[in-house]
Design an enzyme around this catalytic site. Structure first.
Site, PDB file in Angstrom:
ATOM      1  N   TYR A 156     -12.384  14.003 -11.670  1.00  0.00           N
ATOM      2  CA  TYR A 156     -12.451  14.216 -10.220  1.00  0.00           C
ATOM      3  C   TYR A 156     -11.373  15.183  -9.728  1.00  0.00           C
ATOM      4  O   TYR A 156     -11.263  15.427  -8.520  1.00  0.00           O
ATOM      5  CB  TYR A 156     -12.262  12.892  -9.469  1.00  0.00           C
ATOM      6  CG  TYR A 156     -13.473  12.007  -9.443  1.00  0.00           C
ATOM      7  CD1 TYR A 156     -14.427  12.064 -10.445  1.00  0.00           C
ATOM      8  CD2 TYR A 156     -13.661  11.092  -8.423  1.00  0.00           C
ATOM      9  CE1 TYR A 156     -15.530  11.235 -10.430  1.00  0.00           C
ATOM     10  CE2 TYR A 156     -14.767  10.261  -8.398  1.00  0.00           C
ATOM     11  CZ  TYR A 156     -15.694  10.333  -9.399  1.00  0.00           C
ATOM     12  OH  TYR A 156     -16.779   9.514  -9.382  1.00  0.00           O
ATOM     13  N   LYS A 223     -11.918   3.912 -21.400  1.00  0.00           N
ATOM     14  CA  LYS A 223     -12.916   4.196 -22.429  1.00  0.00           C
ATOM     15  C   LYS A 223     -12.188   4.907 -23.582  1.00  0.00           C
ATOM     16  O   LYS A 223     -12.585   5.969 -24.051  1.00  0.00           O
ATOM     17  CB  LYS A 223     -14.027   5.050 -21.807  1.00  0.00           C
ATOM     18  CG  LYS A 223     -15.227   5.262 -22.662  1.00  0.00           C
ATOM     19  CD  LYS A 223     -16.100   4.041 -22.806  1.00  0.00           C
ATOM     20  CE  LYS A 223     -17.261   4.344 -23.751  1.00  0.00           C
ATOM     21  NZ  LYS A 223     -17.965   3.137 -24.207  1.00  0.00           N
ATOM     22  N   ASP A 301     -14.289   4.311  -9.625  1.00  0.00           N
ATOM     23  CA  ASP A 301     -15.295   4.616  -8.612  1.00  0.00           C
ATOM     24  C   ASP A 301     -16.532   3.760  -8.854  1.00  0.00           C
ATOM     25  O   ASP A 301     -17.038   3.074  -7.965  1.00  0.00           O
ATOM     26  CB  ASP A 301     -15.636   6.114  -8.699  1.00  0.00           C
ATOM     27  CG  ASP A 301     -16.431   6.588  -7.499  1.00  0.00           C
ATOM     28  OD1 ASP A 301     -16.637   5.791  -6.562  1.00  0.00           O
ATOM     29  OD2 ASP A 301     -16.866   7.756  -7.495  1.00  0.00           O
TER      30      ASP A 301
END
Ligand code: NAP
Length: 411
Positions: A156, A223, A301
């Site tokens: 982002y 992750k 998010d």
């Protein structure tokens, strides 16, 4: 207390990581676009009433309007006038309704611009269930978490180049020729920067929150099994913060078994980590095992919205964007333009963001008053259309009337 005292309220100060708040703090408000003014008209009386009742008139907020968004554009030609930015910096604390994203004009999103300008690096979203809110779960009450989402980095960060652009071709050629990376021609390219500084300050905030609120578990979500040097590093830096700065308060999951036979010592916080895809399952299947979650930007998010849906949707989900010494509380939904000026929508998201703000000001009695009264108002089933259409036997009331219902539920 604060740095300046006059009849117009006292400016909030910030020293050694703490807000110094007088009994009449100056707080800025951005009404916002679309339904923003509707929900603000309902929210302000609720917050004022809670403060008045909780402190017997001894405290009150000195609200100051901030001109941002479409109204600012009409009056000044700018969506985000410098004067508003200066005032936010001066006031330190503000609450805002949703802002529409201007089409064209060079600004991607006013919300993103505000986050970047003030380096509001932690997006905080508490998610809990209010009894009576229609929801898809058997036990929605088992979910009660606060999500700390990193707000400035990751994919982002806005560093990306379009397929076929000279910039994308240049990056592809560099990666191929200099680093041996095989990237397909015509790929669009986005960069995912995750830094030790950005990760650590976010995890620090999450741990501090856990300490302040006597939470028992902080979970790093990542992750890292796939993206080792970004998300894996986020995990590693998170554990480093715990080890280097909170050794007396935090026990890592590894130490829990190595040193404490799997039993968390009284008064300590457990820091564990979960892979991002697994946490979505875990929060559905074993929600009670999680309390505070710290995540990189993209994971956070998705996770915040998924959690909000679990307890009955986004209409009532509150949020805050926080930096060091500056905090903007906001409704998490958009401007819903088709409902603008109809006095129809649910002001719950902004009201609960206001509750978060009262708590941060160090006014927990007022915060609790808002929360309990909102809960009572929902149980009385006089609610806005979004809840009424899903609740049996409910009576639909307007946005402002719902706010009045909440005030009527205050002791
Ligand atoms: P939206 O404004 O959130 O509205 C989508 C739908 O969500 C509405 O049609 C309505 O559903 C429901 N909804 C939203 N707020 C509600 C409330 N307070 N009470 C009850 N229902 C509510 O999303 P959008 O239409 O995608 O976005 C519109 C504009 O908002 C865009 O310009 C976008 O950029 C901006 N935006 C701003 C922010 C922000 O400022 N933080 C966030 C997101 C979007 P029903 O139609 O089913 O009744």
């Amino acid at each position: 207390m604060g740095s300046q005292n006059n009849h117009e309220g006292t400016l909030i100060d910030y020293r050694n990581g703490k807000y110094l708040v007088a009994d009449d703090p100056v707080i800025g408000f951005i009404e916002g676009d679309g339904i923003g003014p509707d929900i603000w008209r309902a929210t302000r009386p609720v917050l004022d009433a809670a403060v008045e009742k909780a402190y017997g008139g001894r405290r009150r907020i000195a609200w100051k309007p901030l001109l941002v968004g479409e109204k600012a554009h009409r009056e000044t030609g700018s969506y985000l006038p410098a004067e508003a930015l200066e005032k936010i910096r001066e006031y330190r604390v503000a609450i805002k309704g949703p802002l529409s994203t201007p089409v064209g004009g060079g600004i991607r999103s006013l919300n993103v611009a505000l986050r970047q300008y003030f380096d509001l690096y932690a997006c905080i979203r508490p998610v809990r269930y209010y009894e009576g809110v229609p929801n898809p779960m058997k036990h929605p009450e088992r979910l009660d978490v606060v999500i700390f989402r990193e707000n400035t980095e990751d994919v982002y960060a806005g560093i990306e180049w379009e397929s076929g652009s000279p910039e994308a071709e240049k990056v592809i050629a560099f990666l191929r020729d200099q680093l041996g990376a095989d990237i397909r021609p015509k790929s669009g390219i986005g960069i995912k920067p995750i830094s030790p500084m950005g990760s650590k300050r976010l995890v620090r905030k999450a741990i501090e929150h856990a300490i302040e609120h006597q939470a028992r578990i902080v979970t790093l979500v990542h992750k890292g099994n796939i993206m080792k040097f970004t998300e894996g590093a986020f995990r590693q830096w998170g554990y480093e913060v715990a080890r280097d700065e909170f050794a007396d308060q935090v026990v890592t999951e590894e130490d829990l078994y190595a040193k404490y036979d799997g039993v968390l010592p009284e008064g300590r916080i457990l820091l564990n980590d979960r892979i991002a895809d697994a946490i979505f399952q875990q929060l559905l299947l074993r929600p009670a095992e999680y309390q505070v979650l710290a995540t990189p930007n993209l994971n956070g998010d998705y996770l915040s919205d998924a959690c909000a849906a679990q307890v009955g949707g986004l209409g009532m989900a509150p949020g805050a964007n926080i930096g060091d010494g500056i905090a903007i509380f906001e409704a998490t939904h958009g401007t819903a333009p088709k409902y603008a000026d109809l006095d129809k929508v649910n002001p719950g998201s902004l009201i609960l963001s206001g509750r978060m703000m009262l708590e941060m000001l160090g006014w927990p009695e007022a915060a609790e008053m808002v929360e309990k009264a909102l809960q009572q108002a929902i149980l009385r089933k006089k609610v806005t259309y979004d809840l009424a259409r899903q609740m049996e036997g409910a009576e639909e009331v307007g946005c402002r009337a719902f706010g009045e219902q909440i005030i009527a539920c205050m002791p």
